[in-house]
Structures are given as structure tokens and as C-alpha cells.
Write a protein that holds these residues in place. Sequence first.
Motif, PDB file in Angstrom:
ATOM      1  N   VAL A  75       2.123  -6.962   1.722  1.00 42.24           N
ATOM      2  CA  VAL A  75       1.344  -7.958   2.446  1.00 42.24           C
ATOM      3  C   VAL A  75       0.201  -8.342   1.518  1.00 42.24           C
ATOM      4  CG1 VAL A  75      -0.222  -8.304   4.404  1.00 42.24           C
ATOM      5  CG2 VAL A  75       1.906  -7.042   4.734  1.00 42.24           C
ATOM      6  N   THR A  76      -0.057  -9.624   1.374  1.00 43.64           N
ATOM      7  CA  THR A  76      -1.170 -10.078   0.548  1.00 43.64           C
ATOM      8  C   THR A  76      -2.299 -10.532   1.456  1.00 43.64           C
ATOM      9  OG1 THR A  76       0.328 -10.731  -1.227  1.00 43.64           O
ATOM     10  CG2 THR A  76      -1.881 -11.682  -1.260  1.00 43.64           C
ATOM     11  N   VAL A  77      -3.501  -9.987   1.217  1.00 46.31           N
ATOM     12  CA  VAL A  77      -4.668 -10.355   2.012  1.00 46.31           C
ATOM     13  C   VAL A  77      -5.710 -10.980   1.101  1.00 46.31           C
ATOM     14  CG1 VAL A  77      -4.272  -8.577   3.752  1.00 46.31           C
ATOM     15  CG2 VAL A  77      -5.748  -8.077   1.829  1.00 46.31           C
ATOM     16  N   GLU A  78      -6.436 -11.931   1.653  1.00 38.91           N
ATOM     17  CA  GLU A  78      -7.515 -12.580   0.916  1.00 38.91           C
ATOM     18  C   GLU A  78      -8.775 -11.738   1.048  1.00 38.91           C
ATOM     19  OE1 GLU A  78      -7.305 -15.153  -1.111  1.00 38.91           O
ATOM     20  OE2 GLU A  78      -5.171 -15.303  -0.646  1.00 38.91           O
ATOM     21  N   THR A  79      -9.477 -11.555  -0.053  1.00 43.09           N
ATOM     22  CA  THR A  79     -10.739 -10.825  -0.064  1.00 43.09           C
ATOM     23  C   THR A  79     -11.755 -11.670  -0.833  1.00 43.09           C
ATOM     24  OG1 THR A  79     -10.462  -9.640  -2.155  1.00 43.09           O
ATOM     25  CG2 THR A  79      -9.402  -8.669  -0.201  1.00 43.09           C
ATOM     26  N   PRO A  80     -13.033 -11.345  -0.741  1.00 42.21           N
ATOM     27  CA  PRO A  80     -14.024 -12.092  -1.532  1.00 42.21           C
ATOM     28  C   PRO A  80     -13.759 -12.018  -3.037  1.00 42.21           C
ATOM     29  CG  PRO A  80     -15.104 -10.824   0.178  1.00 42.21           C
ATOM     30  CD  PRO A  80     -13.663 -10.411   0.186  1.00 42.21           C
ATOM     31  N   ASP A  81     -13.046 -10.981  -3.483  1.00 46.78           N
ATOM     32  CA  ASP A  81     -12.719 -10.837  -4.900  1.00 46.78           C
ATOM     33  C   ASP A  81     -11.375 -11.452  -5.270  1.00 46.78           C
ATOM     34  OD1 ASP A  81     -15.092  -9.415  -5.376  1.00 46.78           O
ATOM     35  OD2 ASP A  81     -14.144  -7.525  -4.797  1.00 46.78           O
ATOM     36  N   GLY A  82     -10.730 -12.137  -4.317  1.00 45.23           N
ATOM     37  CA  GLY A  82      -9.423 -12.721  -4.565  1.00 45.23           C
ATOM     38  C   GLY A  82      -8.346 -11.980  -3.790  1.00 45.23           C
ATOM     39  N   PRO A  83      -7.112 -12.440  -3.887  1.00 44.19           N
ATOM     40  CA  PRO A  83      -6.034 -11.819  -3.117  1.00 44.19           C
ATOM     41  C   PRO A  83      -5.712 -10.398  -3.612  1.00 44.19           C
ATOM     42  CG  PRO A  83      -5.172 -13.574  -4.512  1.00 44.19           C
ATOM     43  CD  PRO A  83      -6.655 -13.583  -4.668  1.00 44.19           C
ATOM     44  N   ILE A  84      -5.387  -9.527  -2.661  1.00 42.22           N
ATOM     45  CA  ILE A  84      -4.956  -8.166  -2.984  1.00 42.22           C
ATOM     46  C   ILE A  84      -3.634  -7.921  -2.270  1.00 42.22           C
ATOM     47  CG2 ILE A  84      -5.414  -5.692  -2.707  1.00 42.22           C
ATOM     48  CD1 ILE A  84      -8.344  -6.229  -2.992  1.00 42.22           C
ATOM     49  N   GLU A  85      -2.671  -7.390  -3.014  1.00 45.34           N
ATOM     50  CA  GLU A  85      -1.372  -7.066  -2.444  1.00 45.34           C
ATOM     51  C   GLU A  85      -1.412  -5.625  -1.935  1.00 45.34           C
ATOM     52  OE1 GLU A  85       3.333  -7.460  -3.563  1.00 45.34           O
ATOM     53  OE2 GLU A  85       1.930  -7.013  -5.184  1.00 45.34           O
ATOM     54  N   ILE A  86      -1.105  -5.463  -0.649  1.00 45.72           N
ATOM     55  CA  ILE A  86      -1.035  -4.136  -0.046  1.00 45.72           C
ATOM     56  C   ILE A  86       0.430  -3.727  -0.015  1.00 45.72           C
ATOM     57  CG2 ILE A  86      -1.397  -2.768   2.047  1.00 45.72           C
ATOM     58  CD1 ILE A  86      -3.665  -4.713   2.781  1.00 45.72           C
ATOM     59  N   MET A  87       0.703  -2.559  -0.576  1.00 44.21           N
ATOM     60  CA  MET A  87       2.052  -2.018  -0.537  1.00 44.21           C
ATOM     61  C   MET A  87       1.954  -0.500  -0.515  1.00 44.21           C
ATOM     62  SD  MET A  87       3.267  -2.909  -4.446  1.00 44.21           S
ATOM     63  CE  MET A  87       4.930  -2.473  -4.086  1.00 44.21           C
ATOM     64  N   ARG A  88       3.077   0.160  -0.340  1.00 42.85           N
ATOM     65  CA  ARG A  88       3.091   1.612  -0.351  1.00 42.85           C
ATOM     66  C   ARG A  88       3.341   2.127  -1.752  1.00 42.85           C
ATOM     67  NH1 ARG A  88       6.768   3.807   4.224  1.00 42.85           N
ATOM     68  NH2 ARG A  88       5.784   5.747   3.581  1.00 42.85           N
ATOM     69  N   GLU A  89       2.839   3.303  -2.024  1.00 35.40           N
ATOM     70  CA  GLU A  89       3.073   3.993  -3.294  1.00 35.40           C
ATOM     71  C   GLU A  89       4.572   4.115  -3.505  1.00 35.40           C
ATOM     72  OE1 GLU A  89       3.114   5.788  -6.634  1.00 35.40           O
ATOM     73  OE2 GLU A  89       1.091   5.524  -5.838  1.00 35.40           O
ATOM     74  N   GLN A  90       5.035   3.797  -4.702  1.00 36.22           N
ATOM     75  CA  GLN A  90       6.467   3.816  -4.982  1.00 36.22           C
ATOM     76  C   GLN A  90       6.956   5.130  -5.585  1.00 36.22           C
ATOM     77  OE1 GLN A  90       8.638   1.144  -4.073  1.00 36.22           O
ATOM     78  NE2 GLN A  90       6.765   0.748  -2.917  1.00 36.22           N
ATOM     79  N   ASP A  91       6.062   6.007  -5.980  1.00 36.44           N
ATOM     80  CA  ASP A  91       6.440   7.306  -6.537  1.00 36.44           C
ATOM     81  C   ASP A  91       6.766   8.248  -5.382  1.00 36.44           C
ATOM     82  OD1 ASP A  91       6.629   9.823  -7.680  1.00 36.44           O
ATOM     83  OD2 ASP A  91       4.735   9.679  -8.778  1.00 36.44           O
ATOM     84  N   ASN A  92       8.017   8.638  -5.267  1.00 33.35           N
ATOM     85  CA  ASN A  92       8.445   9.485  -4.153  1.00 33.35           C
ATOM     86  C   ASN A  92       7.909  10.906  -4.214  1.00 33.35           C
ATOM     87  OD1 ASN A  92      11.467   7.688  -4.364  1.00 33.35           O
ATOM     88  ND2 ASN A  92       9.977   7.480  -2.731  1.00 33.35           N
ATOM     89  N   GLU A  93       7.212  11.262  -5.276  1.00 31.21           N
ATOM     90  CA  GLU A  93       6.593  12.581  -5.394  1.00 31.21           C
ATOM     91  C   GLU A  93       5.084  12.530  -5.129  1.00 31.21           C
ATOM     92  OE1 GLU A  93       8.185  15.578  -5.944  1.00 31.21           O
ATOM     93  OE2 GLU A  93       9.962  14.350  -5.583  1.00 31.21           O
ATOM     94  N   ALA A  94       4.545  11.361  -4.823  1.00 30.37           N
ATOM     95  CA  ALA A  94       3.107  11.221  -4.602  1.00 30.37           C
ATOM     96  C   ALA A  94       2.682  12.033  -3.382  1.00 30.37           C
ATOM     97  CB  ALA A  94       2.751   9.747  -4.410  1.00 30.37           C
TER      98      ALA A  94
END
Length: 193
Positions: A29-48
Amino acid sequence: MIRLAALLALIAAPVLAEPVGIDADRMSVTVETPDGPIEIMREQDNEAVITGDFAKTSRACPPFCIQPMTPAEGVTTIGELELLDMLEDPDAVVIDSRTRDWFEGGTIPGAIHLPWDVITDRLGELDCEPDFEGWDCSEAPRVALFCNGPWCGQSPTAIRTMIGAGYPAEKISYYRGGMQVWRLLGLTVAAGR
């Protein structure tokens, strides 16, 4: 010899299995912030794994007591998917109600910082107008508040004081999972500034 080298390379590689989506239909999901857009996603490393203060399971109670599922009558408790929907909604506001030190340690992208102990003094930032009995928040947006997780009382306290000052309970959502569950799910964390 080639097979052994390939096997060793596999063992040394990060554990990336199937992609880790947010839900069955969204990778991010991409959200707008005062610093520009930020993409929110889950960590992709299955060992995290979760580490640091958010990995703690037991804290002295009080003050770190388990919070109720609903902090006040009329308030809706939401999960991560509903919070992501609010972050994408330009008419909704997500509020990090934690103290500055916690906020500066990382926050949910797109959230604004209104600390629990001064939030009622700053309701004007949420389109409330002062009146003789507190605040007139009839034109205020839908909001979602969060703090550190199910053991944190900062957002429940902020919610109750907002309602007492005149903010309509039906316009307030409570993300009870807070930063602890957000981090546990491996969701993107932004710098708190």
C-alpha cells in the motif's frame, strides 16, 4: 563439485520463500506523507524476527497493563487492514499518540504525531473549533489512534480525553495492536520526525 557449490550457495542465501503479501490481493500500500510517498509492505525475509523493546512479552503492571479491546463506548477497534484503508483515505487521519521518544523510534508511515498528553490542546489541528464547553468537532475527520500495543495505555487515554473534550466517539477508531503488532507482522516502519 558444482552441485556442492550450488548447495552451499543456497544455504548461505537469505530465506526468501513465497512472497509475503499484506492480504490475498495486495502486496503493498502506498501512502502519502509530508516527505513523499512511502510504500508499506511486509518483510520478505521468512527468517525475520521481532527484536528490541517490542519483543518483550512482560512488563510491570501498572503501568503496562493489558488494555481493553474497546477503550470507550462508540469507538471502533480495528486491525491492520482497516488501518491501511484509513491510511489510503485522504479524508481520514491516523494518529500516533505516543510520547516523542517512542515516536522518534519509528512510526507507521502516514501517521501524524499528536501525543496523548497534549492531544486535547491540539484538537484544532483536527478541524475542531473551541467552544465554551470544550471543542466543537462536528466537522472533524475520522481518526484512528495507536500507541505501542495491547499493553500501552497512551491511545486509550487520549481517546477518552478526546471524547470528553467533544470529539464524537463514532469518528474514532482504535488500532489496539499498535507498533508491537505492526512490527510483529513485518510491516514498514517510518522514521518519526
